[in-house]
Design an enzyme around this catalytic site. Structure first.
Site, PDB file in Angstrom:
ATOM      1  N   ARG A 181       7.599 -16.042  29.283  1.00 18.49           N
ATOM      2  CA  ARG A 181       8.222 -15.528  30.511  1.00 18.49           C
ATOM      3  C   ARG A 181       9.745 -15.650  30.461  1.00 18.49           C
ATOM      4  O   ARG A 181      10.454 -14.928  31.135  1.00 18.49           O
ATOM      5  CB  ARG A 181       7.714 -16.298  31.743  1.00 18.49           C
ATOM      6  CG  ARG A 181       6.240 -16.076  32.065  1.00 18.49           C
ATOM      7  CD  ARG A 181       5.955 -16.593  33.466  1.00 18.49           C
ATOM      8  NE  ARG A 181       4.539 -16.863  33.694  1.00 18.49           N
ATOM      9  CZ  ARG A 181       3.667 -15.996  34.194  1.00 18.49           C
ATOM     10  NH1 ARG A 181       4.049 -14.778  34.492  1.00 18.49           N
ATOM     11  NH2 ARG A 181       2.415 -16.343  34.385  1.00 18.49           N
ATOM     12  N   PHE A 223       1.140  -4.624  23.979  1.00 18.66           N
ATOM     13  CA  PHE A 223       1.121  -5.948  24.597  1.00 18.66           C
ATOM     14  C   PHE A 223       2.550  -6.412  24.829  1.00 18.66           C
ATOM     15  O   PHE A 223       3.250  -6.805  23.917  1.00 18.66           O
ATOM     16  CB  PHE A 223       0.328  -6.958  23.774  1.00 18.66           C
ATOM     17  CG  PHE A 223      -0.235  -7.997  24.670  1.00 18.66           C
ATOM     18  CD1 PHE A 223       0.586  -8.963  25.211  1.00 18.66           C
ATOM     19  CD2 PHE A 223      -1.571  -7.963  25.037  1.00 18.66           C
ATOM     20  CE1 PHE A 223       0.094  -9.889  26.115  1.00 18.66           C
ATOM     21  CE2 PHE A 223      -2.080  -8.897  25.930  1.00 18.66           C
ATOM     22  CZ  PHE A 223      -1.243  -9.856  26.466  1.00 18.66           C
ATOM     23  N   GLU A 241       6.864  -5.761  41.817  1.00 14.43           N
ATOM     24  CA  GLU A 241       6.003  -6.169  40.709  1.00 14.43           C
ATOM     25  C   GLU A 241       6.769  -6.101  39.384  1.00 14.43           C
ATOM     26  O   GLU A 241       7.681  -5.279  39.247  1.00 14.43           O
ATOM     27  CB  GLU A 241       4.806  -5.207  40.604  1.00 14.43           C
ATOM     28  CG  GLU A 241       3.581  -5.633  41.363  1.00 14.43           C
ATOM     29  CD  GLU A 241       2.829  -6.789  40.711  1.00 14.43           C
ATOM     30  OE1 GLU A 241       3.402  -7.519  39.895  1.00 14.43           O
ATOM     31  OE2 GLU A 241       1.637  -6.931  41.032  1.00 14.43           O
ATOM     32  N   ASP A 242       6.373  -6.905  38.445  1.00 14.72           N
ATOM     33  CA  ASP A 242       6.942  -6.802  37.097  1.00 14.72           C
ATOM     34  C   ASP A 242       6.280  -5.658  36.333  1.00 14.72           C
ATOM     35  O   ASP A 242       6.939  -4.877  35.656  1.00 14.72           O
ATOM     36  CB  ASP A 242       6.798  -8.123  36.333  1.00 14.72           C
ATOM     37  CG  ASP A 242       5.381  -8.671  36.387  1.00 14.72           C
ATOM     38  OD1 ASP A 242       4.637  -8.322  37.321  1.00 14.72           O
ATOM     39  OD2 ASP A 242       5.000  -9.439  35.491  1.00 14.72           O
ATOM     40  N   ASP A 271       4.068 -12.756  30.954  1.00 11.61           N
ATOM     41  CA  ASP A 271       3.535 -13.773  30.031  1.00 11.61           C
ATOM     42  C   ASP A 271       2.407 -13.260  29.154  1.00 11.61           C
ATOM     43  O   ASP A 271       1.790 -12.224  29.427  1.00 11.61           O
ATOM     44  CB  ASP A 271       2.983 -14.948  30.837  1.00 11.61           C
ATOM     45  CG  ASP A 271       1.652 -14.603  31.536  1.00 11.61           C
ATOM     46  OD1 ASP A 271       1.602 -13.553  32.203  1.00 11.61           O
ATOM     47  OD2 ASP A 271       0.686 -15.360  31.378  1.00 11.61           O
ATOM     48  N   ASP A 274      -0.594  -2.286  35.760  1.00  9.57           N
ATOM     49  CA  ASP A 274      -1.452  -2.007  34.620  1.00  9.57           C
ATOM     50  C   ASP A 274      -2.677  -1.231  35.137  1.00  9.57           C
ATOM     51  O   ASP A 274      -2.612  -0.013  35.298  1.00  9.57           O
ATOM     52  CB  ASP A 274      -1.807  -3.391  34.042  1.00  9.57           C
ATOM     53  CG  ASP A 274      -2.361  -3.353  32.648  1.00  9.57           C
ATOM     54  OD1 ASP A 274      -2.968  -2.343  32.286  1.00  9.57           O
ATOM     55  OD2 ASP A 274      -2.203  -4.339  31.920  1.00  9.57           O
ATOM     56  N   LYS A 307       3.281 -14.797  39.398  1.00  7.50           N
ATOM     57  CA  LYS A 307       4.558 -15.297  38.939  1.00  7.50           C
ATOM     58  C   LYS A 307       5.399 -14.247  38.248  1.00  7.50           C
ATOM     59  O   LYS A 307       6.616 -14.392  38.103  1.00  7.50           O
ATOM     60  CB  LYS A 307       4.329 -16.432  37.913  1.00  7.50           C
ATOM     61  CG  LYS A 307       3.575 -17.604  38.409  1.00  7.50           C
ATOM     62  CD  LYS A 307       3.296 -18.542  37.187  1.00  7.50           C
ATOM     63  CE  LYS A 307       2.232 -19.525  37.517  1.00  7.50           C
ATOM     64  NZ  LYS A 307       1.741 -20.228  36.311  1.00  7.50           N
ATOM     65  N   GLY A 308       4.751 -13.197  37.779  1.00  2.00           N
ATOM     66  CA  GLY A 308       5.420 -12.261  36.882  1.00  2.00           C
ATOM     67  C   GLY A 308       6.730 -11.664  37.384  1.00  2.00           C
ATOM     68  O   GLY A 308       7.672 -11.498  36.619  1.00  2.00           O
TER      69      GLY A 308
END
Ligand code: PRP
Length: 179
Positions: A164, A151, A98-99, A158, A102, A42-43
Site C-alpha cells: 500500500r 494485478f 474509491e481507489d 494492496d 473491479d 483501506k484502499g
C-alpha cells in the site's frame, strides 16, 4: 522500483497531474455546494488524502471501512461493513471515493446502503477503473484512469495487505501471487 513489481503503470508524477485535474473538475461541479467526501478504507486512504487537497470546496471528510471476504485475488461478492460513517448524510451531497472498482460489488453495496439514508446526491470518484472485471453496472462519475486486467498494487492498493505504501501504481509480478 520494488523487487516484486513487474512494471510501473502510473508514476508519482502521473498520479499528481491526474488528481489535480480531477480536483478541478469536481470543484467546478460542486461550486457553492456543501460536500461530504467518503473515503472507502483501506484502499482509498492515500488517494482521498491527495484528492481533497486539490478540492477548492467547503467539505467534510468521512470514512467508511468495508472489505470483501477473503484475501484472495478474486472478489467474493460478500461485503463486510467494518466501520460505518460518522456523519449523517441525510440531504447532503455525498462523493464516494474509491481507489479501484473491479467487480463493482463494493460500490453497489455502498450506493444501495447510502440511498436508504436519503442524501441529496451520491456521486462516485475512483482513481482506477477496471471495466473488464465488472459484474454489476454502477455508474461512475469521475475516473482517474481506466486500467487493464492486471494485478495492480501501490498508492493504497494492496495484495494481502502489502504494497500500500508504494508511491506509484505498479503491476505485481505473477511469481508473487502464484507461489
Ligand atoms: C478493494 C478496493 C475496493 C474494492 C473494489 O477493497 O479498495 O473497495 O476492493 O472491488 P470490487 O469492485 O470487486 O468490489 P478491498 O476489499 O480489497 O479492501 P481494502 O480497501 O481494505 O484493500
Amino acid at each position: 522500483m520494488h523487487k516484486d513489481i513487474e512494471s510501473i503503470l502510473y508514476s508519482e508524477e502521473d498520479l499528481k497531474i491526474r488528481i489535480k485535474a480531477l480536483g478541478q473538475e469536481i470543484s467546478r461541479d460542486y461550486a457553492g455546494e456543501k460536500l461530504i467526501v467518503v473515503g472507502v478504507m483501506k484502499g482509498a486512504n492515500i488517494f482521498v488524502a491527495d484528492l481533497i487537497r486539490s478540492l477548492d470546496l467547503d467539505l467534510v471528510l468521512d470514512f467508511i471501512v468495508v472489505s470483501s471476504y477473503g484475501a484472495s485475488t478474486e472478489s467474493t461478492g460478500v461485503i463486510r461493513l467494518l466501520k460505518d460513517l460518522d456523519e449523517n448524510i441525510d440531504s447532503e451531497n455525498v462523493l464516494i471515493v474509491e481507489d479501484i472498482i473491479d467487480s463493482g460489488l463494493t460500490l453497489q453495496y455502498l450506493v444501495e446502503n447510502f440511498k436508504t439514508r436519503h442524501p441529496k446526491s451520491i456521486k462516485i470518484c475512483t482513481l482506477l477503473n477496471k471495466v473488464e472485471r465488472r459484474q454489476v453496472e454502477t455508474p461512475v462519475d469521475y475516473i482517474g484512469f481506466k486500467v487493464p486486467d492486471e494485478f495492480i498494487v501501490g498508492y493504497g492498493i494492496d495484495y494481502a495487505e502489502r504494497y500500500r505504501n508504494l508511491p506509484y501504481i505498479g503491476v505485481l509480478k505473477r511469481s508473487v501471487y502464484e507461489k
